[in-house]
Design a protein around this motif. Sequence first.
Motif, mmCIF file in Angstrom:
data_model
loop_
_atom_site.group_PDB
_atom_site.id
_atom_site.type_symbol
_atom_site.label_atom_id
_atom_site.label_comp_id
_atom_site.label_asym_id
_atom_site.label_seq_id
_atom_site.Cartn_x
_atom_site.Cartn_y
_atom_site.Cartn_z
ATOM 1 N N THR A 51 4.947 2.452 10.300
ATOM 2 C CA THR A 51 3.660 1.851 9.961
ATOM 3 C C THR A 51 3.401 0.609 10.809
ATOM 4 O OG1 THR A 51 4.688 0.545 8.211
ATOM 5 C CG2 THR A 51 3.797 2.691 7.599
ATOM 6 N N GLU A 52 2.138 0.409 11.144
ATOM 7 C CA GLU A 52 1.755 -0.785 11.892
ATOM 8 C C GLU A 52 1.695 -2.008 10.983
ATOM 9 O OE1 GLU A 52 -1.875 -0.082 13.897
ATOM 10 O OE2 GLU A 52 -1.087 1.556 15.150
ATOM 11 N N TYR A 53 1.281 -1.824 9.736
ATOM 12 C CA TYR A 53 1.175 -2.942 8.798
ATOM 13 C C TYR A 53 2.524 -3.162 8.120
ATOM 14 C CZ TYR A 53 -0.335 -5.761 4.839
ATOM 15 O OH TYR A 53 -0.472 -6.765 3.916
ATOM 16 N N LYS A 54 3.035 -4.348 8.216
ATOM 17 C CA LYS A 54 4.320 -4.689 7.600
ATOM 18 C C LYS A 54 4.073 -5.074 6.147
ATOM 19 C CE LYS A 54 6.328 -4.071 11.508
ATOM 20 N NZ LYS A 54 7.132 -2.855 11.726
ATOM 21 N N SER A 55 4.504 -4.209 5.240
ATOM 22 C CA SER A 55 4.231 -4.401 3.825
ATOM 23 C C SER A 55 5.531 -4.622 3.062
ATOM 24 C CB SER A 55 3.498 -3.182 3.259
ATOM 25 O OG SER A 55 4.339 -2.054 3.327
ATOM 26 N N LEU A 56 5.376 -4.851 1.746
ATOM 27 C CA LEU A 56 6.564 -4.970 0.889
ATOM 28 C C LEU A 56 7.393 -3.695 0.912
ATOM 29 C CD1 LEU A 56 5.070 -6.721 -2.266
ATOM 30 C CD2 LEU A 56 6.938 -7.602 -0.870
ATOM 31 N N SER B 266 -4.005 4.080 -5.489
ATOM 32 C CA SER B 266 -3.726 5.511 -5.479
ATOM 33 C C SER B 266 -4.890 6.331 -4.936
ATOM 34 C CB SER B 266 -3.389 5.993 -6.902
ATOM 35 O OG SER B 266 -4.508 5.818 -7.757
ATOM 36 N N LEU B 267 -6.086 5.736 -4.794
ATOM 37 C CA LEU B 267 -7.226 6.468 -4.260
ATOM 38 C C LEU B 267 -7.187 6.607 -2.747
ATOM 39 C CD1 LEU B 267 -10.196 5.158 -6.424
ATOM 40 C CD2 LEU B 267 -8.847 7.230 -6.705
ATOM 41 N N GLY B 268 -6.267 5.921 -2.101
ATOM 42 C CA GLY B 268 -6.136 6.065 -0.659
ATOM 43 C C GLY B 268 -6.205 4.728 0.045
ATOM 44 N N GLU B 269 -5.421 4.606 1.109
ATOM 45 C CA GLU B 269 -5.375 3.354 1.859
ATOM 46 C C GLU B 269 -6.605 3.170 2.729
ATOM 47 O OE1 GLU B 269 -2.364 1.065 4.986
ATOM 48 O OE2 GLU B 269 -2.084 3.171 4.490
ATOM 49 N N ALA B 270 -7.201 4.274 3.187
ATOM 50 C CA ALA B 270 -8.337 4.169 4.099
ATOM 51 C C ALA B 270 -9.533 3.497 3.431
ATOM 52 C CB ALA B 270 -8.718 5.555 4.618
ATOM 53 N N GLN B 271 -9.730 3.730 2.131
ATOM 54 C CA GLN B 271 -10.899 3.177 1.437
ATOM 55 C C GLN B 271 -10.547 2.035 0.493
ATOM 56 O OE1 GLN B 271 -9.922 6.424 0.981
ATOM 57 N NE2 GLN B 271 -11.290 7.585 2.337
ATOM 58 N N VAL B 272 -9.353 1.451 0.616
ATOM 59 C CA VAL B 272 -8.905 0.482 -0.380
ATOM 60 C C VAL B 272 -9.765 -0.782 -0.360
ATOM 61 C CG1 VAL B 272 -7.190 -0.594 1.148
ATOM 62 C CG2 VAL B 272 -6.873 -0.669 -1.325
ATOM 63 N N PRO C 277 0.826 -1.217 0.000
ATOM 64 C CA PRO C 277 0.000 0.000 0.000
ATOM 65 C C PRO C 277 0.853 1.257 0.000
ATOM 66 C CG PRO C 277 0.098 -0.927 2.198
ATOM 67 C CD PRO C 277 0.827 -1.893 1.300
ATOM 68 N N TYR C 278 0.288 2.318 -0.548
ATOM 69 C CA TYR C 278 0.995 3.595 -0.532
ATOM 70 C C TYR C 278 1.109 4.101 0.906
ATOM 71 C CZ TYR C 278 0.787 4.168 -5.592
ATOM 72 O OH TYR C 278 0.966 4.011 -6.935
ATOM 73 N N PRO C 279 2.281 4.633 1.307
ATOM 74 C CA PRO C 279 2.413 5.171 2.668
ATOM 75 C C PRO C 279 1.598 6.451 2.832
ATOM 76 C CG PRO C 279 4.375 5.648 1.397
ATOM 77 C CD PRO C 279 3.527 4.751 0.539
ATOM 78 N N GLN C 280 1.130 6.659 4.048
ATOM 79 C CA GLN C 280 0.347 7.842 4.361
ATOM 80 C C GLN C 280 1.185 8.840 5.167
ATOM 81 O OE1 GLN C 280 -2.917 8.128 3.115
ATOM 82 N NE2 GLN C 280 -2.160 6.312 2.031
ATOM 83 N N ARG C 281 0.626 10.013 5.398
ATOM 84 C CA ARG C 281 1.328 11.047 6.152
ATOM 85 C C ARG C 281 1.635 10.568 7.564
ATOM 86 N NH1 ARG C 281 -2.693 14.124 3.716
ATOM 87 N NH2 ARG C 281 -3.880 14.171 5.660
#
Length: 621
Positions: free
Chosen positions: A137-142, A380-386, A59-63
């Motif tokens: 980040t709490e979620y461990k991603s690629l 790209s539309l946002g992680e909150a609504q993915v 996922p794209y990183p957030q602020r």
Amino acid sequence: MTAGKSNYQRRRSSAPPNVDIVEHVNGSFGRWQLRTILLIFLCKIPTAWFMACIIYTAPYPQRGELVCHPATWNGSHTAQAHGSMLHSRNTDRLFSVQVCNAYAQSLSQNFVRHYGQTWNATSAQLMLPCDKVEHNTEYKSLITQFDLICSRRVLVAVTQSFHALGALLGGLLAYQALRYISPRRLMLLGMLGQIFCGNLTGLVDTYQLHIYFRCLTSVCCTIMYTAGHQILMDITSGKARILVVTLSELFWSIGLVLLPAISIYFDNWSHLYVAISSSLIVLVWLHRWITDAPRWLLRHQQVEPALRILLESATHNNRMVPLTMDVQLTVYAAEMSAEPKISYCQIWDKETKRRQLIYIHFIWGCAQVLYNIILLMIRSLGEAQVHVNTAALGFAEMMGVFVGLYFILYTRRYWRWTGNLMIVAGLCTYLVWLLPDSDRNSRRVGLELIFWMLLKFANSASIAVLTTCTGEMVSPAKRILLMLSVVSFGRLCLVFSPLLSTLTVVHRLLPITIIATIGWVYGLIMRFLNRFYWNTEQVQVGQVPTPNTYRRNSAVIMRRCSTASSDVSGYSNELLRNFEQTVAVSIADLWHINFNTIHECDSMKELSETVEKPHSSMHSI
């Protein structure tokens, strides 16, 4: 004795000569086919999960999730110097562009704030690259595992490119392997390979091994569902085959809808890979109820296994079997082995215009690119609504499959209708630039999602038509090679298409503008193919007559038919009244009331036959 003899003759005549014995015994569709079809369809769900899991594993990183430690600036800097700079960004777009750099002016101001000294920056707007990025980040991603940001951000797209490369290689390997390995056994090998390589994809600790095993897993996925497709084509026929081939795309959409539910329970990208790959263990256990392809067995002179499969099919579908079925299967196997081999170059032998073949290859490439990129760019539309966005795309794809099926079954010009749909969807997507440039809140994301869903809907309908109707461009013997060619070309385009997602650095609406342009361009080409191929079995819909027109023209037709034939005039008034009540014409004939003599005589003969039948039955009594 007479009843038994007639029953024997009826059973013996149930196998007419010069008929495909496999289709005669199996039928076009039945309970036995349904069991195998559903099990093969279920295999597409984990495959769709593995293809689309990049949405949740990268996922794209957030602020606030990344902290930039800039390179040494004038000999000293503090770790806290960039903190206010990160939180001063207002939008995700600015954050994604500037997260890999720090402003010298911000460092200077924070230095003065912390140490109370005046610092004169020689280049206040100097951009300093990050020396180290800290992930919070709490979620461990690629992205956090392999530090795929800044200059290495393109490696996220490379991951998906290797998945497309595996699909390309898997399709070619499956075509070669089916010459020696039966589809059922090859399907099992693909399942086992996906379980093994898929788990390793999530467990390795280096990026190079990750993309290597992701490519291998994609190879196994493609081998599995290619072998399953071969079985589906063997055990179905007629309109049932059209329904099965078209609705097989529906289970890709079901996989997209279920993927967000799977990802909710896993807070680590490697765990998600393991869960997706291990789900195939259930299908390995269910594999025992998947039948093999009877025509493949006969083509390889394996008559006894084919006979066993056909007897099982006839038992479950309650169909009659010829008493000499084993002999007929042996003859049919010899005929299939004697068929000449078709080479790939024979597709381009000008039996079908080469320009049309080039067009269909281009259409397949564009459709596959849109299918893949629309799904990847939903991040790209946002992680909150993915999660909601992915499920919405899945439902849009389902609706597109049903619309494509309607075009195939109930329209004459399905290429034209599908092309029109793609043109409208592509041109309407340009309206996304008219949305106000505000923060990426839920309302803004919802408005953008409408355009993504419109493209996904139209593209899914076009893929349904392409999958079912591409083979009609060539003779039946060349259809397998043509489908291999167009699908392989589409997968080759997929190898490079994930790089379009990196264009969000330039502008976040640039990728959707490019894919919208690709969409309406290949929609125009589909309209061009409409000039050469259409459904001739579907009757063209004419003008609907008004009730007054119907009464006037039907009265003229009945008056002419009742006076033009001397046979009819010799019957009683009761028979004439029955004639006027039972005669029927098509709507097209109703408009063209000036029938010729041949049509009138034919209709009279049919009428006289129907009238004589009741009299003959009365005399026999």
